[in-house]
Write a protein that holds these residues in place. Sequence first.
Motif, PDB file in Angstrom:
ATOM      1  N   SER A 218       2.477  -3.208 -22.797  1.00 24.24           N
ATOM      2  CA  SER A 218       3.555  -3.916 -23.677  1.00 24.24           C
ATOM      3  C   SER A 218       4.675  -2.833 -23.636  1.00 24.24           C
ATOM      4  O   SER A 218       6.061  -3.351 -23.672  1.00 24.24           O
ATOM      5  N   THR A 219       4.590  -1.640 -23.842  1.00 22.45           N
ATOM      6  CA  THR A 219       5.526  -0.734 -23.964  1.00 22.45           C
ATOM      7  C   THR A 219       6.456  -0.464 -22.852  1.00 22.45           C
ATOM      8  O   THR A 219       7.464  -0.254 -22.718  1.00 22.45           O
ATOM      9  N   LEU A 220       5.551  -0.610 -21.727  1.00 20.15           N
ATOM     10  CA  LEU A 220       6.328  -0.496 -20.332  1.00 20.15           C
ATOM     11  C   LEU A 220       7.320  -1.502 -20.141  1.00 20.15           C
ATOM     12  O   LEU A 220       8.289  -1.502 -19.603  1.00 20.15           O
ATOM     13  N   GLU A 221       6.770  -2.804 -20.491  1.00 22.47           N
ATOM     14  CA  GLU A 221       7.683  -3.997 -20.027  1.00 22.47           C
ATOM     15  C   GLU A 221       8.809  -3.610 -21.020  1.00 22.47           C
ATOM     16  O   GLU A 221       9.986  -4.249 -20.613  1.00 22.47           O
ATOM     17  N   ALA A 222       8.763  -3.266 -22.286  1.00 23.49           N
ATOM     18  CA  ALA A 222       9.804  -3.018 -23.374  1.00 23.49           C
ATOM     19  C   ALA A 222      10.791  -2.002 -22.868  1.00 23.49           C
ATOM     20  O   ALA A 222      12.029  -2.476 -22.593  1.00 23.49           O
ATOM     21  N   ALA A 223      10.530  -1.029 -22.408  1.00 26.24           N
ATOM     22  CA  ALA A 223      11.218  -0.026 -21.540  1.00 26.24           C
ATOM     23  C   ALA A 223      11.945  -0.730 -20.418  1.00 26.24           C
ATOM     24  O   ALA A 223      13.260  -0.613 -20.215  1.00 26.24           O
ATOM     25  N   ARG A 224      11.166  -1.542 -19.506  1.00 27.72           N
ATOM     26  CA  ARG A 224      11.968  -1.847 -18.292  1.00 27.72           C
ATOM     27  C   ARG A 224      13.007  -2.875 -19.076  1.00 27.72           C
ATOM     28  O   ARG A 224      14.217  -3.194 -18.451  1.00 27.72           O
ATOM     29  N   ILE A 225      12.680  -3.898 -19.957  1.00 27.42           N
ATOM     30  CA  ILE A 225      13.567  -4.867 -20.367  1.00 27.42           C
ATOM     31  C   ILE A 225      14.832  -4.190 -20.908  1.00 27.42           C
ATOM     32  O   ILE A 225      16.231  -4.606 -20.830  1.00 27.42           O
ATOM     33  N   ASP A 226      14.649  -2.964 -21.667  1.00 33.69           N
ATOM     34  CA  ASP A 226      15.963  -2.085 -22.151  1.00 33.69           C
ATOM     35  C   ASP A 226      16.555  -1.612 -21.040  1.00 33.69           C
ATOM     36  O   ASP A 226      17.727  -0.681 -21.426  1.00 33.69           O
ATOM     37  N   GLY A 227      16.276  -1.469 -19.773  1.00 31.49           N
ATOM     38  CA  GLY A 227      17.035  -1.057 -18.698  1.00 31.49           C
ATOM     39  C   GLY A 227      16.467   0.324 -18.349  1.00 31.49           C
ATOM     40  O   GLY A 227      17.442   0.956 -17.432  1.00 31.49           O
ATOM     41  N   PHE A 231      11.652   6.419 -13.515  1.00 31.62           N
ATOM     42  CA  PHE A 231      11.530   8.018 -14.096  1.00 31.62           C
ATOM     43  C   PHE A 231      11.466   7.897 -15.653  1.00 31.62           C
ATOM     44  O   PHE A 231      10.659   8.736 -16.160  1.00 31.62           O
ATOM     45  N   LYS A 232      12.516   7.325 -16.223  1.00 35.15           N
ATOM     46  CA  LYS A 232      12.565   7.286 -17.800  1.00 35.15           C
ATOM     47  C   LYS A 232      11.367   6.766 -18.239  1.00 35.15           C
ATOM     48  O   LYS A 232      10.855   7.207 -19.272  1.00 35.15           O
ATOM     49  N   THR A 233      11.132   5.614 -17.799  1.00 31.02           N
ATOM     50  CA  THR A 233       9.764   4.781 -18.185  1.00 31.02           C
ATOM     51  C   THR A 233       8.751   5.781 -18.110  1.00 31.02           C
ATOM     52  O   THR A 233       7.885   5.914 -19.088  1.00 31.02           O
TER      53      THR A 233
END
Length: 323
Positions: A218-227, A231-233
Amino acid sequence: MATQAIVTSGGTGRRRRSSPPPDFSPRRGAWLDTARRRNLTGWGFLIPAALLITLLSFVPMIQAFILSLQTGRGSRLNWADPLWMNFERLLHDEIFKLTMFNTVFYLVIQVPIMLILAMVLANLLNDPKLRYKAVWRTMIFLPCAVSLVSYSLVFRTMFATDGLVNDALMGLGLMHDPLNWLGEPWTARFVIVIGLIWRWTGYNMIFFLAALQNVDHSTLEAARIDGAGSFKTFWYVTVPQLRPMIVLTAIMSINGTLQLFDESWSLTKGGPSYNSMSMSHYLYELAFLKNPNVGYGSAISYVILIMVAVLALIQLKVGDKRD
């Protein structure tokens, strides 16, 4: 207290007291017996292992410390005068200083490269869309399972003056004359570094793969949703969750490098002129070869032990971020 039922007989007026219901509550004595049996069973499993660890680890450590306070050759040992003479000798031993420099060089260069490479490979091989993941994981892990003698012979052949590496570099026009990789101090050190990275990267990758299974998706999905990009993820989301495994692999890698013996012995034989020899290799030569000096070798072993303990303690303090 259980209530007692009173039963009245029809014609006689006589009353009977019924017996109290049975007591099904566990007795305190029985519970204590069960707990005692469990404790004894646990100690029965622990005591043999504790005895083996004591006999095979702590007793030799004490004996090694006693030997470090003695001097002499072979089995003819006497107490040193002063007792710390072997440790004082280390301060003036130029060969020991050189082997310590070599060991620290391997640690500083090889460990960060190996751990970063292992982490990146684990992240790539953890991709659910990647095909033939089992094949790639096996191929990367295989160097760890290869016999040390076999891979040392292959590396010595590859880095020989007429070996594959020189032929490839000259074929690409990067060199005009063959380089004596194992005969020059710095190139011999880099051959050992390359061998360590090749052999142990896959081993550490398995640890990171196991840790990645516990990363919260869920943290990975949240990072992708935030753009956030890949690399940043990875850097800001995945790596912080891998901190306990990073600390574990770093401690194991640093401890293993400080005790490095195999590559120094098999790849370069410590040459040329001790310029690629590790501290453990030097300890082995002093204690078992060339007019053995067990007391001085034991002093070196305690220096290695102290270095391992101090670095492990620093890493645990730095890596432990619990409140």
